[in-house]
Each structure stands twice: as structure tokens, then as C-alpha cells.
Enzyme design. Structure first.
Site, PDB file in Angstrom:
ATOM      1  CB  SER A  37     -50.171   2.026  -3.736  1.00 10.92           C
ATOM      2  OG  SER A  37     -51.403   1.468  -3.434  1.00 10.92           O
ATOM      3  CB  THR A  90     -59.982   1.331   5.529  1.00  8.31           C
ATOM      4  OG1 THR A  90     -59.583   0.359   6.496  1.00  8.31           O
ATOM      5  CG2 THR A  90     -61.347   0.949   4.991  1.00  8.31           C
ATOM      6  CD  GLU A 190     -58.682   7.843 -12.458  1.00 12.76           C
ATOM      7  OE1 GLU A 190     -57.576   7.407 -12.874  1.00 12.76           O
ATOM      8  OE2 GLU A 190     -59.066   7.723 -11.289  1.00 12.76           O
ATOM      9  CB  SER A 209     -56.326   7.109  -0.656  1.00  8.54           C
ATOM     10  OG  SER A 209     -55.095   7.626  -1.109  1.00  8.54           O
TER      11      SER A 209
END
Ligand code: 8IG
Length: 269
Positions: A37, A90, A190, A209
Site C-alpha cells: 500500500s 494477496t 489494531e 503482510s
């Protein structure tokens, strides 16, 4: 399970690598990069694309699920290297299983890559870190409670994140900090209490990830570099709620710095 083609995950990666060779016309790739990202805007700095294909054209890949992630693989010629760039990944939270999460890593290894650069966008815990700041991953804590490795294969994870490549990054940019990356399963962020737990256990970066991919990369014999882009302060630290748009904005703002770092780095690998 033994490291042979009897391993179905490895066999599927070999099929994907063969399909990749015929789709790109590139016989051997040297370095793989996975863009997380906020990293997509940095890709153009890496060089001319020799080929761009859809992940779904290769065996074992499924479509991209996150805004700002594009389900494409680019083959880029950079100096005398062929880069294999995954413009998306993914994620574990998609529920497709760990093997799907690490399939790109195994495909990169089967395609000839010797090293992989795993990037991500994440939350930062350390005082003074600002959104848009890149941080080298020095080590990780895997809170997914799972592993990409099946069977009695006790892979060593000491120095998983290559000290050599981290040093090379710091030579390119001496202001780079390092931190311990903690992978949560997600997809929720979180709670502030969980961020306090992360701090107590020695974590500096939180994301969804990278750790499972890094483990699979080590199993496959790849040299691993991990770089996080702090796109937001971890929950409870800024007084603001977290949102995905903030992540994409931080990436755009940091793109030229990230692109410069990656392109200088691949020349050193
Ligand atoms: I971008 O603050 C991004 N990804 N778990 N926490 C977790 N994942 C993230 C965060 C974050 N920011």
C-alpha cells in the site's frame, strides 16, 4: 516436506514461472519486488517495462482485492537486471490460505530471482516517525499464528532481513531508520490496547503482510529486504481514526523518495 517438485506449492510456482517466461519473453528474472500500500507511485522510477501482464494470466494467482493495488506483474529492465515487480499482493485476511499469500514469492524463486524486496504500508509506533517515512525492517514478529511452510522443515530465521541489503540502503540514504515489523491478521486495524502490547513486545511497525512472504522467501533461498512505508501513526497515537485514503495519500507524497531508493538499491543487489 522435502524441497522437491513433489511439493505441490513448489510445482505450481514452477508452472507459473514457465507461463511468466512465455508471457514476458524474459528467460530469467533476477530481483523481485512486491509493492505494498502506498508504493505503486514509486514503480515508474524503476525503468521501462519490458512487459506487463495480469496476475490472473499465471497459474495459482487470484485477482487483487484492495483499492490502490493493481493485479499486475511488470517485467522491468534496470541496468543489466531483469526485475519482476508485483504491483499487488494477496493478503492473509482474504482467506485464500497461506499458500496463496506466498505464491508470488515462490514464483519469483522459480523464475530465477536471487533476492526479493518486500514493501508495505504500515502503522508506525515510534516517537518522531511521520506518515510518508520509509523504515527498513530489521526483524519481525509474526502474529498470524501460521506459517507458509508445511511439514518438518525447521527453517532458520536468524538475519532473515539481509544485513547486507540493509547496509546498502543506509549507504544510499543514511537517514533511514530500522524497526521490528509486527504482522497482525487484519483486516481491521489494531485497538490502542493492542498497540500498547506491540510496544511492550518490542514492535515498531504494524501491518497485515510481509512476514509470511519473508519466511517463504527464506525457505526458497532468496535474500530478503523489507521496507515499510509508515503511512499512518498506529492506533491511538494521533488522536485521529485510521483510514485507507490516508495510506494512499502518504504513498503519493513519498513516491519520488521511494522510487529513488528502490532504483538505487536494485543496482546494489
Ligand atoms: I497502510 O496501522 C497500514 N496497514 N495492522 N495497522 C495494520 N495494518 C496497517 C496499518 C496499521 N496501516
Amino acid at each position: 516436506m522435502a524441497q522437491t517438485e513433489e511439493n505441490p506449492n513448489k510445482a505450481l510456482a514452477a508452472e507459473a514461472a514457465a507461463a511468466l517466461r512465455s508471457a514476458t519473453g524474459v528467460e530469467q528474472h533476477d530481483v523481485a519486488l512486491v509493492l505494498g500500500s502506498g508504493w505503486l507511485p514509486a514503480v515508474d522510477a524503476l525503468g521501462e517495462a519490458t512487459a506487463e501482464i495480469d496476475t490472473t494470466d499465471l497459474p495459482g494467482f487470484s485477482a487483487a482485492a484492495v483499492a490502490g493495488h493493481s493485479g499486475k506483474i511488470r517485467s522491468i529492465r534496470s541496468g543489466d537486471r531483469n526485475l519482476l515487480v508485483f504491483l499487488s499482493r494477496t493478503h492473509f485476511y482474504e482467506g485464500k490460505g497461506v499458500a496463496a499469500v506466498v505464491h508470488p514469492v515462490r514464483t519469483a524463486a522459480a523464475a530465477g530471482c536471487r533476492a526479493i524486496v518486500l514493501t508495505n504500508g504500515c502503522g508506525g509506533l515510534r516517537e518522531g516517525w511521520q506518515p510518508g517515512q520509509p523504515v527498513l525492517i530489521s526483524d519481525h514478529i509474526n502474529l498470524t499464528a501460521t506459517s507458509p511452510i508445511e511439514g518438518a522443515n525447521f527453517v532458520d530465521l536468524t538475519d532473515l532481513y539481509s544485513p547486507r541489503l540493509r547496509q546498502a540502503c543506509k549507504q544510499i540514504d543514511p537517514t533511514l531508520d530500522e524497526g521490528v515489523y509486527v504482522q497482525f491478521p487484519g483486516p481491521h486495524y489494531e485497538t490502542p490496547a493492542e498497540i500498547n502490547m506491540v510496544r511492550a513486545m518490542g514492535g515498531d511497525l504494524v501491518g497485515m503482510s510481509t512476514t509470511l512472504e519473508a519466511i517463504a522467501a527464506r525457505e526458497a533461498g532468496l535474500e530478503v529486504l523489507g521496507i515499510s512505508l509508515v503511512t499512518n501513526l498506529a492506533a491511538g497515537l494521533s488522536g485521529q481514526p485510521l483510514n485507507h485514503e490516508e495510506v494512499l495519500e502518504a504513498g503519493k507524497a513519498a513516491a519520488s523518495r521511494m522510487g529513488g531508493l528502490l532504483s538505487s538499491l536494485v543496482a546494489e543487489i
